[in-house]
Design a protein around this motif. Structure first.
Motif, short mmCIF file in Angstrom:
data_model
loop_
_atom_site.label_atom_id
_atom_site.label_comp_id
_atom_site.label_asym_id
_atom_site.label_seq_id
_atom_site.Cartn_x
_atom_site.Cartn_y
_atom_site.Cartn_z
N MET A 68 16.98 -99.82 -9.75
CA MET A 68 17.58 -98.50 -9.49
C MET A 68 16.56 -97.38 -9.64
N SER A 69 16.66 -96.37 -8.74
CA SER A 69 15.83 -95.18 -8.86
C SER A 69 16.74 -94.07 -9.42
N ILE A 70 16.74 -93.96 -10.74
CA ILE A 70 17.66 -93.01 -11.38
C ILE A 70 16.99 -92.39 -12.61
N GLU A 71 17.13 -91.07 -12.69
CA GLU A 71 16.64 -90.37 -13.88
C GLU A 71 17.85 -89.78 -14.58
N VAL A 72 17.92 -89.94 -15.89
CA VAL A 72 19.05 -89.41 -16.65
C VAL A 72 18.55 -88.33 -17.60
N ILE A 73 19.14 -87.15 -17.49
CA ILE A 73 18.68 -86.01 -18.29
C ILE A 73 19.84 -85.52 -19.15
N GLN A 74 19.60 -85.34 -20.45
CA GLN A 74 20.63 -84.69 -21.26
C GLN A 74 20.46 -83.19 -21.07
N GLY A 75 21.46 -82.55 -20.48
CA GLY A 75 21.33 -81.13 -20.19
C GLY A 75 22.67 -80.52 -19.85
N ASN A 76 22.62 -79.21 -19.60
CA ASN A 76 23.84 -78.44 -19.35
C ASN A 76 23.83 -77.94 -17.90
#
Ligand code: SAM
Length: 265
Positions: free
Chosen positions: A97-105
């Protein structure tokens, strides 16, 4: 902590995190009835999706949509407020998978360039941000990061259908309680923010977006969840087909717990 205790938490992000310590998001879409919302939404997104498109998923939850589209080979960036959910997404990512996960608002996407995504999903923030100015700010961020020919998808929880569902599924005395205003026919915006169909239209039009579809994402599925969950696969397929046929008819919008709006610039 109980839901009513959340009111003591002043910071909205902390309140949302605490809410998801009480309710389990990871299994929300796991039943046949709940899958109606997911399958309807996927179909609507796929109408606009072409190979190579980049998807931004704001309020990604535990990754239902992000992981689905990353699994189909799309480049996905998931932005999610709650750390527990971010970790749950990361645990489910597979190598290809090409996926970036960012904790953000979703209120501040300054780390994301203008006009950089073909498809922007906003399924969560607009029914959590309690101040209208924050909801407008979120929509303006969605608009900013979406390409000029891109499509923006917004989910809302329907004020009017929630009244029906609460009364007939969960609490027969709901109409007599303080959470429901018997003069305005509005539900108190807690722990979610509820919109009528006209509220949704106004928000998006005030943000100078052009609404291209209005969809009854789950229709009567929550109200009839016990019956839908007991359907055999053949009947369920036919129920889905009927729902897909009806979900874009304006007369079905008022009787859907979740509303999906598709917009462009
Ligand atoms: C009910 S879940 C929906 C998850 C997923 N998008 C879906 O449709 O199945 C709503 C999610 O939105 C997230 N959320 C709420 N407000 C947010 C914000 N301002 N920025 C980013 N995520 C937010 C919540 O933490 C939660 O995970």
């Amino acid at each position: 902590m109980e839901i009513k205790d959340l009111l003591k938490i002043v910071n909205e992000s902390d309140r949302v995190s605490a809410l998801y310590d009480i309710i389990e998001e990871g299994t929300r879409l796991s039943t046949k009835a709940a899958q109606v919302e997911f399958l309807t939404t996927i179909r609507q997104i796929e109408k606009h999706l072409k190979p190579g498109m980049k998807i931004l998923d704001l309020g990604a939850g535990t990754g239902q949509y992000s992981l689905f589209f990353a699994g189909q080979g799309f480049d996905v960036v998931a932005v999610e407020l709650v750390a527990k959910h971010v970790n749950q997404i990361k645990e489910k990512i597979s190598e290809e998978m090409s996926i970036e996960v960012i904790q953000g608002n979703a209120l501040d996407l300054s780390i994301i360039e203008d006009k950089s995504y073909d498809i922007v999903l906003c399924f969560g923030p607009l029914y959590h941000l309690s101040k209208i100015e924050d909801r407008m700010k979120c929509i303006s961020e969605v608009k900013r990061v979406c390409k000029d020919n891109g499509k923006m998808f917004f989910a809302f929880i329907s004020n009017d259908m929630v009244i029906t569902t609460e009364t007939f599924l969960y609490n027969p005395n709901f109409l007599l309680e303080d959470l429901y205003n018997r003069e305005t026919f509005k539900v108190v915006d807690f722990p979610f923010v509820f919109h009528t169909v006209d509220d949704c239209r106004k928000l998006l039009r005030d943000a100078e977006l052009n609404i291209i579809s209005e969809i009854a994402a789950d229709g009567l599925s929550e109200l009839f969840q016990d019956k839908i969950n007991k359907m055999d696969n053949e009947s369920y397929e036919q129920w889905l087909n009927f729902h897909f046929h009806c979900c874009e008819k304006p007369e079905f919008l008022g009787t859907s717990n979740h509303l999906l709006f598709v917009a462009e610039k």
